[in-house]
Write a protein that holds these residues in place. Structure first.
Motif, PDB file in Angstrom:
ATOM      1  N   GLU A  45       0.833  -1.208   0.000  1.00 25.43           N
ATOM      2  CA  GLU A  45       0.000   0.000   0.000  1.00 25.43           C
ATOM      3  C   GLU A  45       0.867   1.258   0.000  1.00 25.43           C
ATOM      4  O   GLU A  45       0.432   2.318  -0.452  1.00 25.43           O
ATOM      5  N   LEU A  46       2.059   1.165   0.555  1.00 29.22           N
ATOM      6  CA  LEU A  46       3.088   2.198   0.369  1.00 29.22           C
ATOM      7  C   LEU A  46       4.067   1.572  -0.620  1.00 29.22           C
ATOM      8  O   LEU A  46       4.759   0.613  -0.296  1.00 29.22           O
ATOM      9  N   ASP A  47       4.094   2.113  -1.834  1.00 30.61           N
ATOM     10  CA  ASP A  47       4.685   1.323  -2.920  1.00 30.61           C
ATOM     11  C   ASP A  47       6.019   1.856  -3.447  1.00 30.61           C
ATOM     12  O   ASP A  47       6.407   1.521  -4.550  1.00 30.61           O
ATOM     13  N   GLN A  48       6.726   2.649  -2.644  1.00 30.78           N
ATOM     14  CA  GLN A  48       8.034   3.130  -3.106  1.00 30.78           C
ATOM     15  C   GLN A  48       9.178   2.707  -2.169  1.00 30.78           C
ATOM     16  O   GLN A  48      10.073   3.514  -1.905  1.00 30.78           O
ATOM     17  N   PRO A  49       9.175   1.496  -1.625  1.00 31.00           N
ATOM     18  CA  PRO A  49      10.273   1.147  -0.721  1.00 31.00           C
ATOM     19  C   PRO A  49      11.556   0.889  -1.500  1.00 31.00           C
ATOM     20  O   PRO A  49      11.516   0.552  -2.677  1.00 31.00           O
ATOM     21  N   LYS A  50      12.715   1.056  -0.846  1.00 33.18           N
ATOM     22  CA  LYS A  50      13.931   0.511  -1.423  1.00 33.18           C
ATOM     23  C   LYS A  50      13.820  -1.005  -1.310  1.00 33.18           C
ATOM     24  O   LYS A  50      13.159  -1.504  -0.395  1.00 33.18           O
ATOM     25  N   LEU A  51      14.397  -1.735  -2.225  1.00 33.74           N
ATOM     26  CA  LEU A  51      14.369  -3.198  -2.165  1.00 33.74           C
ATOM     27  C   LEU A  51      15.746  -3.736  -2.519  1.00 33.74           C
ATOM     28  O   LEU A  51      16.364  -3.214  -3.453  1.00 33.74           O
ATOM     29  N   PRO A  52      16.239  -4.746  -1.854  1.00 35.06           N
ATOM     30  CA  PRO A  52      15.633  -5.309  -0.639  1.00 35.06           C
ATOM     31  C   PRO A  52      15.691  -4.294   0.500  1.00 35.06           C
ATOM     32  O   PRO A  52      16.525  -3.409   0.502  1.00 35.06           O
ATOM     33  N   LEU A  53      14.774  -4.477   1.464  1.00 36.43           N
ATOM     34  CA  LEU A  53      14.594  -3.484   2.535  1.00 36.43           C
ATOM     35  C   LEU A  53      14.615  -4.165   3.900  1.00 36.43           C
ATOM     36  O   LEU A  53      14.019  -5.220   4.089  1.00 36.43           O
ATOM     37  N   VAL A  54      15.273  -3.504   4.845  1.00 35.69           N
ATOM     38  CA  VAL A  54      15.125  -3.863   6.253  1.00 35.69           C
ATOM     39  C   VAL A  54      14.111  -2.882   6.841  1.00 35.69           C
ATOM     40  O   VAL A  54      14.352  -1.674   6.862  1.00 35.69           O
ATOM     41  N   LEU A  55      12.959  -3.395   7.271  1.00 35.42           N
ATOM     42  CA  LEU A  55      11.908  -2.558   7.844  1.00 35.42           C
ATOM     43  C   LEU A  55      12.306  -2.056   9.234  1.00 35.42           C
ATOM     44  O   LEU A  55      13.290  -2.517   9.812  1.00 35.42           O
ATOM     45  N   GLY A  56      11.472  -1.196   9.807  1.00 34.69           N
ATOM     46  CA  GLY A  56      11.601  -0.845  11.218  1.00 34.69           C
ATOM     47  C   GLY A  56      12.066   0.569  11.445  1.00 34.69           C
ATOM     48  O   GLY A  56      13.190   0.929  11.104  1.00 34.69           O
ATOM     49  N   HIS A  57      11.182   1.394  12.046  1.00 33.21           N
ATOM     50  CA  HIS A  57      11.524   2.809  12.266  1.00 33.21           C
ATOM     51  C   HIS A  57      11.248   3.241  13.705  1.00 33.21           C
ATOM     52  O   HIS A  57      10.941   4.398  13.952  1.00 33.21           O
ATOM     53  N   GLN A  58      11.330   2.308  14.623  1.00 39.66           N
ATOM     54  CA  GLN A  58      11.221   2.653  16.053  1.00 39.66           C
ATOM     55  C   GLN A  58      12.378   1.921  16.734  1.00 39.66           C
ATOM     56  O   GLN A  58      12.177   0.945  17.435  1.00 39.66           O
TER      57      GLN A  58
END
Ligand SMILES: [Zn+2]
Ligand SMILES: [Zn+2]
Length: 327
Positions: A45-58
């Motif tokens: 649904e948010l479709d501009q991630p870098k890939l491959p990506l490590v998630l997590g912003h907290q």
């Protein structure tokens, strides 16, 4: 844990330790919160991630290495890394103090690698000091749920007495306590029938808790929406007094159904919140240092990230999910 494509489970992988450069520090991650935004990224649904990506912003961690130009942070220091990871400082929004809207902003765990990992790098200028009263697991949800929730609450205005929270999860459970601390009356709206969630809200100081299909006993001065459900906008407007404001705190929402103008009439307003500024982060951490916030967090191991996301999706968690890294 690495995301390789949307709508696929994260993969546990050995990756090389990132190298800090410029004003970046290497951070050994101690804990990383799991946010609904992470679900929106995984779901495409948010479709501009870098890939491959490590998630997590907290991200809560300790500084393990300094790049050459680092000025302020020290080795071993505990820091928090939030969603806003970098801004250009020069666009029209940055120049007028709205770095949250920066045209070229980079976001931790979306366009920069984040904290679902043992190590990450972050620019020291966007790291936050964390109040000592919170341990690593408790501090993690402060970094998005807490502080973007706080921006949502602040945008509702300073003079509000009766404030409603639609969706009583990670963000609402923290910000509702700030509202109670500041002497406001909190009304909590959960999924209809979620009596456990309503009880949880009352324990944290809500004067009333019920389903989102119920009317509160008082008209609201402000309604804050933390569930990604567009249909809640007209519902919240209908519960709001003249001059009231409905603020949506999420980054993504299902479509908002059409509604009669009379719900907006009498100077009611609807607005959204995007991202955070560093000043928001610092202001929220100052409040969190003074107000003893009870942080409800369920810890998971790093390799359980997929099941943490699934449980968040199903609304099974009171409060926040946090990945806890082995020391
Ligand atoms: Zn900018
Ligand atoms: Zn978040």
């Amino acid at each position: 844990m690495v995301m390789t494509a949307a709508r696929k489970p994260l993969e546990l992988r050995e990756v090389s330790r990132p190298r800090p450069s410029g004003r970046q520090v290497l951070i050994q991650v101690a804990a990383c919160g799991v946010c609904r935004t992470d679900l929106h990224i995984v779901d495409g649904e948010l479709d501009q991630p870098k890939l491959p990506l490590v998630l997590g912003h907290q991200i809560v961690g300790r500084v393990a290495e300094l790049a050459a130009e680092v000025e302020a942070l020290k080795l071993g220091q505990r820091v928090g890394v939030p969603w806003l990871g970098w801004t250009d400082g020069t666009c029209r929004f940055c120049r007028r103090g709205q770095e949250n809207l920066c045209d070229h902003a980079r976001f931790t765990g979306y366009t920069l690698d984040g904290g679902y990992a043992e190590y990450t790098v972050a620019d020291e200028r966007y790291c936050l000091e964390l109040p000592e009263r919170y341990d690593d697991v408790e501090a993690a949800p402060l970094l998005c749920a807490g502080l973007i929730g706080y921006r949502t609450y602040r945008l509702a205005g300073a003079d509000i007495e009766h404030v409603g929270f639609y969706g009583f999860g990670a963000a609402a459970h923290l910000v509702a306590q700030v509202a109670v601390f500041e002497g406001r009356k909190v009304y909590a709206f959960t999924r209809p029938g979620d009596t456990a969630g309503q009880e949880f809200a009352r324990k944290l100081g809500a004067v009333w808790a019920g389903g989102s299909d119920e009317s509160p006993p008082e008209e609201l001065d402000a309604a804050l929406i933390f569930a990604p459900v567009g249909a809640l906008i007209p519902v919240a407007l209908a519960a709001t007094a003249k001059g009231g404001v409905v603020v949506s705190g999420g980054i993504h929402m299902s479509d908002i159904p059409s509604f009669p103008y009379r719900l907006l009439w009498e100077e009611r307003s609807v607005r959204s919140v995007a991202n955070l500024t560093r000043a928001d982060g610092q202001a929220f951490m100052r409040i969190a240092a003074r107000a003893p916030l009870a942080v409800s967090a369920t810890p998971f191991r790093l390799e359980e990230a997929n099941s943490a996301l699934e449980r968040l999706r199903r609304g099974e968690l009171d409060g926040a999910a946090v990945l806890l890294l082995a020391a």
